[in-house]
Scaffold this active site. Structure first.
Site, PDB file in Angstrom:
ATOM      1  N   LYS A  14       0.836  -1.214   0.000  1.00  0.00           N
ATOM      2  CA  LYS A  14       0.000   0.000   0.000  1.00  0.00           C
ATOM      3  C   LYS A  14       0.866   1.257   0.000  1.00  0.00           C
ATOM      4  O   LYS A  14       0.646   2.166  -0.796  1.00  0.00           O
ATOM      5  CB  LYS A  14      -0.941   0.015   1.224  1.00  0.00           C
ATOM      6  CG  LYS A  14      -1.869  -1.189   1.307  1.00  0.00           C
ATOM      7  CD  LYS A  14      -2.812  -1.096   2.501  1.00  0.00           C
ATOM      8  CE  LYS A  14      -2.130  -1.143   3.853  1.00  0.00           C
ATOM      9  NZ  LYS A  14      -1.524  -2.447   4.201  1.00  0.00           N
ATOM     10  N   ARG A  89      -9.374   0.577   8.620  1.00  0.00           N
ATOM     11  CA  ARG A  89      -8.958  -0.790   8.944  1.00  0.00           C
ATOM     12  C   ARG A  89      -9.994  -1.514   9.785  1.00  0.00           C
ATOM     13  O   ARG A  89      -9.791  -2.675  10.130  1.00  0.00           O
ATOM     14  CB  ARG A  89      -7.647  -0.761   9.716  1.00  0.00           C
ATOM     15  CG  ARG A  89      -6.383  -0.963   8.848  1.00  0.00           C
ATOM     16  CD  ARG A  89      -5.160  -0.781   9.734  1.00  0.00           C
ATOM     17  NE  ARG A  89      -3.987  -1.468   9.294  1.00  0.00           N
ATOM     18  CZ  ARG A  89      -2.980  -0.903   8.609  1.00  0.00           C
ATOM     19  NH1 ARG A  89      -3.050   0.336   8.209  1.00  0.00           N
ATOM     20  NH2 ARG A  89      -1.901  -1.611   8.306  1.00  0.00           N
ATOM     21  N   ARG A 128      11.765  -6.005   4.727  1.00  0.00           N
ATOM     22  CA  ARG A 128      11.671  -4.585   5.100  1.00  0.00           C
ATOM     23  C   ARG A 128      12.286  -4.367   6.486  1.00  0.00           C
ATOM     24  O   ARG A 128      12.921  -3.355   6.739  1.00  0.00           O
ATOM     25  CB  ARG A 128      10.194  -4.145   5.093  1.00  0.00           C
ATOM     26  CG  ARG A 128      10.009  -2.651   5.308  1.00  0.00           C
ATOM     27  CD  ARG A 128       8.560  -2.220   5.165  1.00  0.00           C
ATOM     28  NE  ARG A 128       7.744  -2.653   6.276  1.00  0.00           N
ATOM     29  CZ  ARG A 128       6.438  -2.461   6.376  1.00  0.00           C
ATOM     30  NH1 ARG A 128       5.779  -1.847   5.403  1.00  0.00           N
ATOM     31  NH2 ARG A 128       5.763  -2.873   7.417  1.00  0.00           N
ATOM     32  N   ARG A 134      11.675  -0.388  11.855  1.00  0.00           N
ATOM     33  CA  ARG A 134      10.321  -0.359  12.439  1.00  0.00           C
ATOM     34  C   ARG A 134      10.165  -1.476  13.459  1.00  0.00           C
ATOM     35  O   ARG A 134      10.436  -2.636  13.169  1.00  0.00           O
ATOM     36  CB  ARG A 134       9.273  -0.515  11.328  1.00  0.00           C
ATOM     37  CG  ARG A 134       8.953   0.777  10.637  1.00  0.00           C
ATOM     38  CD  ARG A 134       8.019   0.599   9.472  1.00  0.00           C
ATOM     39  NE  ARG A 134       6.771  -0.087   9.781  1.00  0.00           N
ATOM     40  CZ  ARG A 134       5.736  -0.127   8.973  1.00  0.00           C
ATOM     41  NH1 ARG A 134       5.793   0.497   7.808  1.00  0.00           N
ATOM     42  NH2 ARG A 134       4.652  -0.788   9.300  1.00  0.00           N
ATOM     43  N   ARG A 146      -0.191  -9.596  12.972  1.00  0.00           N
ATOM     44  CA  ARG A 146      -0.788  -8.525  12.163  1.00  0.00           C
ATOM     45  C   ARG A 146      -1.632  -9.113  11.029  1.00  0.00           C
ATOM     46  O   ARG A 146      -2.673  -8.582  10.683  1.00  0.00           O
ATOM     47  CB  ARG A 146       0.311  -7.617  11.593  1.00  0.00           C
ATOM     48  CG  ARG A 146       1.050  -6.834  12.669  1.00  0.00           C
ATOM     49  CD  ARG A 146       2.068  -5.914  12.048  1.00  0.00           C
ATOM     50  NE  ARG A 146       1.419  -4.918  11.225  1.00  0.00           N
ATOM     51  CZ  ARG A 146       1.997  -4.283  10.217  1.00  0.00           C
ATOM     52  NH1 ARG A 146       3.244  -4.516   9.917  1.00  0.00           N
ATOM     53  NH2 ARG A 146       1.344  -3.398   9.523  1.00  0.00           N
TER      54      ARG A 146
HETATM   55  P1  B4P Z   1       4.654  -1.577   2.047  1.00  0.00           P
HETATM   56  O1  B4P Z   1       4.303  -0.793   0.841  1.00  0.00           O
HETATM   57  O2  B4P Z   1       5.515  -0.899   3.081  1.00  0.00           O
HETATM   58  O3  B4P Z   1       3.393  -2.234   2.759  1.00  0.00           O
HETATM   59  P2  B4P Z   1       2.115  -1.640   3.488  1.00  0.00           P
HETATM   60  O4  B4P Z   1       0.986  -2.438   2.960  1.00  0.00           O
HETATM   61  O5  B4P Z   1       2.023  -0.145   3.316  1.00  0.00           O
HETATM   62  O6  B4P Z   1       2.499  -1.916   5.015  1.00  0.00           O
HETATM   63  P3  B4P Z   1       1.864  -1.879   6.440  1.00  0.00           P
HETATM   64  O7  B4P Z   1       0.441  -2.352   6.387  1.00  0.00           O
HETATM   65  O8  B4P Z   1       2.861  -2.631   7.243  1.00  0.00           O
HETATM   66  O9  B4P Z   1       1.922  -0.427   7.038  1.00  0.00           O
HETATM   67  P4  B4P Z   1       1.060   0.651   7.809  1.00  0.00           P
HETATM   68  O10 B4P Z   1       2.015   1.763   7.912  1.00  0.00           O
HETATM   69  O11 B4P Z   1      -0.241   0.926   7.115  1.00  0.00           O
HETATM   70  O12 B4P Z   1       5.392  -2.883   1.517  1.00  0.00           O
HETATM   71  C1  B4P Z   1       5.995  -3.805   2.391  1.00  0.00           C
HETATM   72  C2  B4P Z   1       7.362  -4.211   1.887  1.00  0.00           C
HETATM   73  O13 B4P Z   1       7.232  -4.899   0.654  1.00  0.00           O
HETATM   74  C3  B4P Z   1       8.300  -3.031   1.594  1.00  0.00           C
HETATM   75  O14 B4P Z   1       9.595  -3.360   2.034  1.00  0.00           O
HETATM   76  C4  B4P Z   1       8.279  -2.862   0.088  1.00  0.00           C
HETATM   77  O15 B4P Z   1       9.502  -2.370  -0.427  1.00  0.00           O
HETATM   78  C5  B4P Z   1       8.028  -4.300  -0.360  1.00  0.00           C
HETATM   79  N1  B4P Z   1       7.247  -4.392  -1.578  1.00  0.00           N
HETATM   80  C6  B4P Z   1       6.170  -3.634  -1.902  1.00  0.00           C
HETATM   81  N2  B4P Z   1       5.685  -4.024  -3.106  1.00  0.00           N
HETATM   82  C7  B4P Z   1       6.481  -5.075  -3.518  1.00  0.00           C
HETATM   83  C8  B4P Z   1       6.478  -5.915  -4.677  1.00  0.00           C
HETATM   84  N3  B4P Z   1       5.582  -5.759  -5.670  1.00  0.00           N
HETATM   85  N4  B4P Z   1       7.420  -6.895  -4.752  1.00  0.00           N
HETATM   86  C9  B4P Z   1       8.325  -7.066  -3.765  1.00  0.00           C
HETATM   87  N5  B4P Z   1       8.382  -6.284  -2.664  1.00  0.00           N
HETATM   88  C10 B4P Z   1       7.466  -5.307  -2.541  1.00  0.00           C
HETATM   89  O16 B4P Z   1       0.680   0.110   9.298  1.00  0.00           O
HETATM   90  C11 B4P Z   1       1.566   0.000  10.386  1.00  0.00           C
HETATM   91  C12 B4P Z   1       0.834  -0.150  11.744  1.00  0.00           C
HETATM   92  O17 B4P Z   1       0.229   1.115  12.122  1.00  0.00           O
HETATM   93  C13 B4P Z   1      -0.357  -1.124  11.824  1.00  0.00           C
HETATM   94  O18 B4P Z   1       0.034  -2.435  12.115  1.00  0.00           O
HETATM   95  C14 B4P Z   1      -1.176  -0.541  13.005  1.00  0.00           C
HETATM   96  O19 B4P Z   1      -0.648  -0.907  14.274  1.00  0.00           O
HETATM   97  C15 B4P Z   1      -1.021   0.933  12.827  1.00  0.00           C
HETATM   98  N6  B4P Z   1      -2.126   1.502  12.016  1.00  0.00           N
HETATM   99  C16 B4P Z   1      -1.992   2.069  10.787  1.00  0.00           C
HETATM  100  N7  B4P Z   1      -3.190   2.470  10.317  1.00  0.00           N
HETATM  101  C17 B4P Z   1      -4.109   2.126  11.278  1.00  0.00           C
HETATM  102  C18 B4P Z   1      -5.529   2.249  11.351  1.00  0.00           C
HETATM  103  N8  B4P Z   1      -6.240   2.790  10.362  1.00  0.00           N
HETATM  104  N9  B4P Z   1      -6.148   1.778  12.464  1.00  0.00           N
HETATM  105  C19 B4P Z   1      -5.452   1.248  13.468  1.00  0.00           C
HETATM  106  N10 B4P Z   1      -4.112   1.086  13.466  1.00  0.00           N
HETATM  107  C20 B4P Z   1      -3.437   1.525  12.379  1.00  0.00           C
END
Ligand code: B4P
Length: 191
Positions: A14, A89, A128, A134, A146
């Site tokens: 995302k 979420r 990552r 993190r 998670r």
């Molecule tokens: P990301 O792009 O970092 O993944 P994400 O889905 O954004 O991550 P996440 O869900 O952990 O984060 P968030 O900050 O929302 O990709 C992951 C990895 O994969 C990276 O290293 C990237 O380089 C790699 N990658 C991406 N695409 C790729 C591909 N095509 N091929 C290979 N590698 C690839 O959440 C963090 C925490 O914050 C949650 O757990 C929660 O505690 C809190 N939080 C956030 N929003 C919340 C909400 N609305 N309600 C309650 N808690 C919340």
């Protein structure tokens, strides 16, 4: 105003895709994960509270994240549209977002859900974790927790948007640019 929600499990890409999509479509990027990490970095009371949940792989309470989104929307009154990344979420967050956007005479136009195999999700997050610093990336048990929370608490939000006929599933496997092209195609069909 065009509002897009990017939905999917932790590690589905995302954040990665949002950075590219906001550039292409001129949207304001609202990532609750980034907003929470900024609060933690600034050692604010909100950040200190959120850290306890994030470190354990748990969701931060709804009222905290809804409040953050509310004030971010207020800060960007002139936006052409928003990209919501990692929000909503929970069902309570989805209902709150509908209300906030209705107050702006707007709505979520499209919800894109990234579909990625669970083992690939864990692989990406472990990878990552080697560089991100993190706390929620450092432990595979936390990452699996998670994924469980996603299945139990977050995935039902997809059905909420399915009922509104706004949900489109996108294959999130493969190269970053391939996934970006699929997402762009889905958006271009809608705008
Ligand atoms: P990301 O792009 O970092 O993944 P994400 O889905 O954004 O991550 P996440 O869900 O952990 O984060 P968030 O900050 O929302 O990709 C992951 C990895 O994969 C990276 O290293 C990237 O380089 C790699 N990658 C991406 N695409 C790729 C591909 N095509 N091929 C290979 N590698 C690839 O959440 C963090 C925490 O914050 C949650 O757990 C929660 O505690 C809190 N939080 C956030 N929003 C919340 C909400 N609305 N309600 C309650 N808690 C919340």
């Amino acid at each position: 105003m065009f509002n897009l929600i990017l939905f999917g499990p932790p590690g589905s890409g995302k954040g990665t895709q949002s950075d590219k999509l906001v550039d292409k479509y001129g949207l304001v990027h609202l990532s609750t994960g980034n907003l929470l990490r900024a609060e933690i970095a600034n050692k604010t009371p909100l950040g200190m509270e959120a850290k306890n949940f994030i470190d354990k792989g748990q969701l931060v309470p709804d009222e905290v994240v809804i409040g953050m989104i509310d004030s971010s929307l207020e800060h960007h009154k002139d936006a052409n549209g928003f990209l919501f990344d990692g929000f909503p979420r929970t069902l309570a967050q989805a209902e709150a977002l509908d209300k906030l956007l209705t107050l702006k005479n707007s709505e979520a136009a499209l919800v894109l859900i990234l579909d990625v195999d669970e083992e690939e999700l864990i692989r990406r997050l472990v990878h990552r974790g080697k560089t991100s610093g993190r706390s929620d990336d450092s432990d595979e048990n936390v990452q699996r927790k998670r994924q469980d929370i996603y299945k139990n608490d977050t995935f039902p939000v997809a059905a909420y948007y399915q009922k509104q006929k706004k949900l489109v599933q996108v294959d999130g496997m493969g190269e970053v640019n391939q996934v970006f092209e699929r997402l762009s195609n889905a958006i271009d069909k809608k705008i």
